[in-house]
Scaffold this motif. Structure first.
Motif, mmCIF file in Angstrom:
data_model
loop_
_atom_site.group_PDB
_atom_site.id
_atom_site.type_symbol
_atom_site.label_atom_id
_atom_site.label_comp_id
_atom_site.label_asym_id
_atom_site.label_seq_id
_atom_site.Cartn_x
_atom_site.Cartn_y
_atom_site.Cartn_z
ATOM 1 N N TRP A 90 -16.601 -3.113 -8.659
ATOM 2 C CA TRP A 90 -15.572 -2.598 -9.579
ATOM 3 C C TRP A 90 -14.559 -1.808 -8.765
ATOM 4 O O TRP A 90 -14.940 -1.025 -7.891
ATOM 5 C CB TRP A 90 -16.181 -1.662 -10.613
ATOM 6 N N GLU A 91 -13.301 -1.966 -9.078
ATOM 7 C CA GLU A 91 -12.267 -1.199 -8.387
ATOM 8 C C GLU A 91 -11.378 -0.530 -9.427
ATOM 9 O O GLU A 91 -11.210 -1.044 -10.538
ATOM 10 C CB GLU A 91 -11.420 -2.122 -7.499
ATOM 11 N N GLY A 92 -10.788 0.586 -9.070
ATOM 12 C CA GLY A 92 -9.907 1.248 -10.019
ATOM 13 C C GLY A 92 -9.338 2.527 -9.433
ATOM 14 O O GLY A 92 -9.538 2.822 -8.251
ATOM 15 N N HIS B 270 0.808 -1.232 0.000
ATOM 16 C CA HIS B 270 0.000 0.000 0.000
ATOM 17 C C HIS B 270 0.837 1.276 0.000
ATOM 18 O O HIS B 270 0.484 2.234 -0.705
ATOM 19 C CB HIS B 270 -1.001 -0.027 1.161
ATOM 20 N N PRO B 271 1.943 1.327 0.751
ATOM 21 C CA PRO B 271 2.748 2.563 0.681
ATOM 22 C C PRO B 271 3.291 2.864 -0.716
ATOM 23 O O PRO B 271 3.589 4.007 -1.023
ATOM 24 C CB PRO B 271 3.913 2.279 1.656
ATOM 25 N N HIS B 272 3.396 1.822 -1.558
ATOM 26 C CA HIS B 272 3.803 2.050 -2.948
ATOM 27 C C HIS B 272 2.601 2.345 -3.853
ATOM 28 O O HIS B 272 2.750 2.457 -5.068
ATOM 29 C CB HIS B 272 4.512 0.804 -3.498
ATOM 30 N N GLY B 273 1.414 2.422 -3.256
ATOM 31 C CA GLY B 273 0.211 2.608 -4.075
ATOM 32 C C GLY B 273 -0.162 1.365 -4.853
ATOM 33 O O GLY B 273 -0.795 1.442 -5.909
ATOM 34 N N LEU B 274 0.233 0.209 -4.332
ATOM 35 C CA LEU B 274 -0.002 -1.048 -5.063
ATOM 36 C C LEU B 274 -0.768 -2.037 -4.194
ATOM 37 O O LEU B 274 -0.812 -1.916 -2.972
ATOM 38 C CB LEU B 274 1.346 -1.658 -5.467
ATOM 39 N N THR B 275 -1.358 -3.027 -4.859
ATOM 40 C CA THR B 275 -2.035 -4.120 -4.153
ATOM 41 C C THR B 275 -1.789 -5.412 -4.909
ATOM 42 O O THR B 275 -1.561 -5.389 -6.120
ATOM 43 C CB THR B 275 -3.553 -3.869 -4.044
ATOM 44 N N THR C 31 -8.527 3.474 -5.678
ATOM 45 C CA THR C 31 -8.973 4.680 -4.986
ATOM 46 C C THR C 31 -10.461 4.910 -5.226
ATOM 47 O O THR C 31 -11.065 5.802 -4.646
ATOM 48 C CB THR C 31 -8.191 5.903 -5.501
ATOM 49 N N VAL C 32 -11.019 4.115 -6.117
ATOM 50 C CA VAL C 32 -12.447 4.221 -6.446
ATOM 51 C C VAL C 32 -13.038 2.825 -6.392
ATOM 52 O O VAL C 32 -12.427 1.873 -6.886
ATOM 53 C CB VAL C 32 -12.640 4.763 -7.881
ATOM 54 N N LYS C 33 -14.206 2.721 -5.775
ATOM 55 C CA LYS C 33 -14.939 1.455 -5.805
ATOM 56 C C LYS C 33 -16.385 1.737 -6.124
ATOM 57 O O LYS C 33 -16.950 2.741 -5.684
ATOM 58 C CB LYS C 33 -14.876 0.786 -4.421
ATOM 59 N N ARG C 34 -16.983 0.846 -6.891
ATOM 60 C CA ARG C 34 -18.420 0.943 -7.129
ATOM 61 C C ARG C 34 -19.021 -0.426 -6.885
ATOM 62 O O ARG C 34 -18.442 -1.439 -7.273
ATOM 63 C CB ARG C 34 -18.710 1.374 -8.576
ATOM 64 N N HIS C 35 -20.159 -0.448 -6.220
ATOM 65 C CA HIS C 35 -20.826 -1.697 -5.876
ATOM 66 C C HIS C 35 -22.149 -1.784 -6.613
ATOM 67 O O HIS C 35 -22.800 -0.774 -6.856
ATOM 68 C CB HIS C 35 -21.079 -1.775 -4.368
#
Lengths: 588, 588
Positions: free
Chosen positions: A376-378, A206-211, A300-304
């Protein structure tokens, strides 16, 4: 938004799932439903025995070997005491837990060894090969297919005896291999050691902005090495990809030396991809000490979204249309479709809100809806909205009816907590277990029907009733997975009861053309069925690979690789054995 | 729109590429450029020898074996005559063609056998194992890495001798295995026999509204089985996927029986994916007779785009940004980026329109632009437009300058015709060859520089000059491929010249961390370098797999699998051999 996936829990309790303090007991209404549907009796109480009462054979590791192991990993990292042995006496399948809860410690190793580096792993393997000591690699210990037991008798009365061929068995616990070897944001790759657990991976990325984007239900306990060793898929693998889709390289310590595979390129034509022998090898070929995998931007964005469909068939057809319209890359990251039974049970157990949804469906003429949950994630709000809008139009055209997104958010909040419920049910002599398969779209309905019927028929004997429910959790262009949960009251011999259901389900899967496992792996429980899937020549090939890397056969004996046809009977039902033998004859 | 990919051509001429009547000779201006850049001399003429003058050893297959083979496949399908033997005396690499053009038929088999079914393949293998006859599987014969030669000495003075260990060598031509076994539009899968050539596959799929989407430059001649056996990638594989990404199952006839793998599910955790041992096995483990692959909707919409970037580095960075922004699934189906040298050469050779583009770039201050060609395909005009618009915004932000789409359409029209040019150049003693690699994004620039320098340094000796140019043809989230073309005048010993360049390039690839091949496969030419990539333990593993399936070692000897360290020297440069030996010692 990403707190839950980075949330560590303490190591699992020996007799059940995860951290018992995180259990959320079933509501009174939930219990009422269970009473009504399967005749469960909440007043029957059957807790696990105290750990002191678990029957353990005396450790057969003699002092010189223990001392030699301690020389390698340090005296603090060799454990032959009761708590360590019991905590490594199996995974988290129903039979594993049932045995331990009732005091059967036959799956316990003679000692647990905790190496601190790949070099120590190599030295431990050398010692064990020399002293004929079997080695069971152990990550998070969350196998639900008998993948990490160390005992004499695993899944059947005639199961291969690890103890029989070896002087002793150690479990190799990889919890100290927790280095983040490299994070490369340019290529979006991470090289991680095997012992990192799911949340620890996320904390590092997460500190690298990654998952990693890999969230099996066991995410909070399972380890990175376990993911690779079992060909794992997570809840969001429709979006982020299965582990076999994201792994680019691995280091594997074998008794013959270290295999260093891949990592040079995103793709290659340099011969067969040997990395794919390692992925899914379940500790039988070597110990995966680190691997390089693709990582993704931390969303940083999620939609359900949630949708009702009039039937499961209509809903699977809608998913097929969706994946064929938007392509695999355009799919929601999470895509989870419950059949009519699972929809009814889950919404009923979910309390008032769930029951309101069922009434809403009934009012609209759908007596037995099928519920689809999408996430959805992005990192680009516009793109995520676009993907959701496109999917919405397609699902709507396919007969779906949109529900509040909160339905999907509710699923997400409890995404890792399902297995706790089984512990509570077992406390009251209720059997609960899961199994899974996958197949191509043209075969999905008939496989679904065959397996459902097989499980139900095997459970509903001697007057018992059962809940048998299923969901699609992974969607591909060519097909989808089917994940079953079944619940019934325990019979007099719960292990025999479990085995009869498991056999019926596996026979149905093999017979109806599914794969014996989509993401749980083979372990001991599916071992006899692998031959029906890869043929006797395929089994011989696996064995030849094992003989090459592990000539003394010390690595995780009795797992994954079926016995050759004609050898001592194992736990396979006779007709599967016969089928394999017939195929061998036809080949000869 | 899809005519070209369904257009069959006649089988290749023995001394060159494809159908010579389809050659489009280089323009006078093109020749002027070649004269200017490498000192080519168009007046030097060096045509292939007549087929009658190709030196062939007498066929060593004795009558009883020939008769037994004829009993299996029918007398019309066993060929020991000159035309058949010469037509199967190698693939289409520069050394293969140079040998044949100069009358060296040492790579010819003793006979060509053309089986009509998988059962006949099995029977042929049985016979050949019994009589110690080596078998070279042969699809379209377009290998550019020495994958289909049958001779004693392949790529080096000490190369493994197939003839030495075997009484004779047959080539097994799979051209009669052309059944379309099944097309399943529901699951979007097709099961095809190995001998179908690219256009025949498309002709079979188009009536179903489907396409394989697999278009290597050899598409018009190469076969389906060859695609699978070589882990092939095509020009549109960024969109449609490499063959290893789309293959779901295969049937493989081995000397030990038939392997039937996969096909039950789009994904599985049932142990290591043995199918990945078959994909890329290059005929050394068995004969792939059919495979099941994902197919895609036949496109009804196409959009083309071309872009200039100020430098190749800026352009690769733009591609990386693009794939990281839109994901692998959102990428253009074709994505082809030429470095500065390739851009200059291709546009110069392309005539007036190309030179206008170069002047346009110069006017805008870009002396040495890098050209990117993109093609999007789909069935939904809106979606294709959306993908193109998103890509356009990103590329523009990354410093790209849009060119007319016609630039991309021009590339597309001649997408399969590049290799014909080599024949024309060889007619005038000009050496032209290609090779390729891939790596991760973080390593792309340094690999590009290292390989470019290595090739140029090896060619530019004795006063010769060279064109060395490169393009990215396949883009992944983690990295990209690099494809080199090099041209120079032939030295006195063109094979030695070729070998010195090849060795320099391969050493540079291995040394700079690339994979030895991204999609051309291993064959004989990359065999010595495979050990540097998978290690001696990996080589041992491949050999163990081969020993299990092909105990007599009759299948495609001398290809793919390196000799074990310490055995007779092969064509590896000494320092690679030493490196592998050192690694073996370190492991021991």
């Amino acid at each position: 938004m990403n707190e839950l996936i980075a949330q560590s829990i303490r190591r699992s309790v020996w007799h059940g799932w995860g951290d018992p303090s995180a259990r959320r007991p079933l509501s009174d209404q939930g219990w009422e439903e269970l009473v009504r549907q399967v005749g469960a009796d909440r007043t029957v109480v059957n807790p696990p025995v105290p750990i002191e009462e678990v029957q353990l054979q005396p450790s057969r590791l003699d002092s010189p070997v223990l001392a030699a192991l301690a020389d390698v990993v340090g005296p603090d990292h060799v454990h032959a005491d009761r708590p360590w042995r019991v905590e490594h006496a199996g995974g988290k399948s129903y039979p594993d837990l049932h045995r331990l809860r009732t005091g059967d410690g036959s799956q316990a190793p003679d000692a647990v060894v905790v190496p601190g580096s790949a070099a120590q792993v190599a030295e431990v393997l050398r010692l064990c090969a020399e002293h004929r000591v079997a080695v069971v690699p152990f990550g998070g210990g969350t196998s639900v297919v008998g993948g990490v037991g160390a005992g004499a008798e695993v899944s059947g009365p005639d199961g291969v005896s690890a103890r029989g061929r070896h002087r002793a068995v150690i479990t190799l616990d990889l919890r100290r291999l927790t280095r983040v070897v490299a994070v490369d944001p340019t290529s979006r790759l991470a090289t991680l050691e095997a012992g990192l657990r799911g949340p620890e991976i996320e904390q590092a990325l997460h500190p690298h902005g990654l998952t990693l984007g890999h969230y099996p239900q066991s995410h909070q306990e399972a380890t990175f090495g376990g993911y690779v060793a079992t060909r794992s898929a997570g809840q969001a693998s429709t979006g982020y990809g299965r582990v076999d889709e994201i792994v680019l390289g691995a280091r594997v310590v074998t008794p013959r030396g270290e295999l260093v595979l891949g990592g040079r390129a995103p793709a290659s034509a340099a011969g067969p991809r040997l990395l794919d022998l390692v992925v899914g090898s379940e500790g039988t070929l070597g110990v995966i000490t680190e691997a390089t995998v693709r990582v993704a931007p931390l969303p940083t964005v999620k939609r359900h979204a949630a949708w009702f469909f009039p039937t499961f068939d209509a809903a699977t057809e809608a998913l097929r249309t969706l994946v064929h319209s938007v392509g695999h890359g355009g799919m929601p990251d999470v895509c989870r479709l419950s059949d009519e039974d699972e929809t009814r049970v889950n919404l009923t157990l979910a309390g008032a809100a769930g029951r309101r949804l069922l009434r809403y469906a009934a009012l609209r003429g759908t007596a037995a809806p099928s519920l689809l949950v999408l996430v959805w994630e992005g990192t680009d709000g516009g793109e995520v909205r676009h993907r959701r809008a496109v999917a919405g139009r397609i699902l709507s055209r396919c007969g779906g009816r949109r529900l509040p997104g909160e339905v999907a958010r509710a699923w997400e909040r409890t995404r890792f907590s399902g297995p706790y419920l089984r512990d509570e049910l077992m406390d009251h002599r209720v059997l609960a277990e899961t199994l899974e398969t996958a197949t191509t779209w043209d075969n999905l309905r008939s496989l679904h029907a065959a397996v459902t019927t097989a499980i139900r028929s095997a459970l509903e004997v001697e007057g018992r009733r059962a809940i048998v429910m299923c969901h699609v959790s992974h969607v591909y262009a060519a097909g989808a997975s089917l994940y079953y949960t079944f619940i019934s009251t325990e019979a007099a011999d719960p292990l025999a009861q479990w085995r009869s259901v498991k056999t019926a389900a596996c026979d149905a899967i093999v017979g109806a053309g599914g794969t014996i496992t989509h993401h749980h792996a083979v372990g001991t429980d599916h071992r006899a069925y692998l031959a029906a899937e890869i043929g006797p020549l395929g089994v011989g090939l696996l064995q030849a690979v094992k003989d090459q890397l592990d000539p003394a056969g010390i690595l995780n004996p009795g797992k994954l690789i079926p016995d050759p046809p004609g050898s001592a009977p194992d736990s396979a039902p006779d007709r599967v054995r016969d089928r394999v033998r017939d195929a061998a004859r036809a080949e000869a």
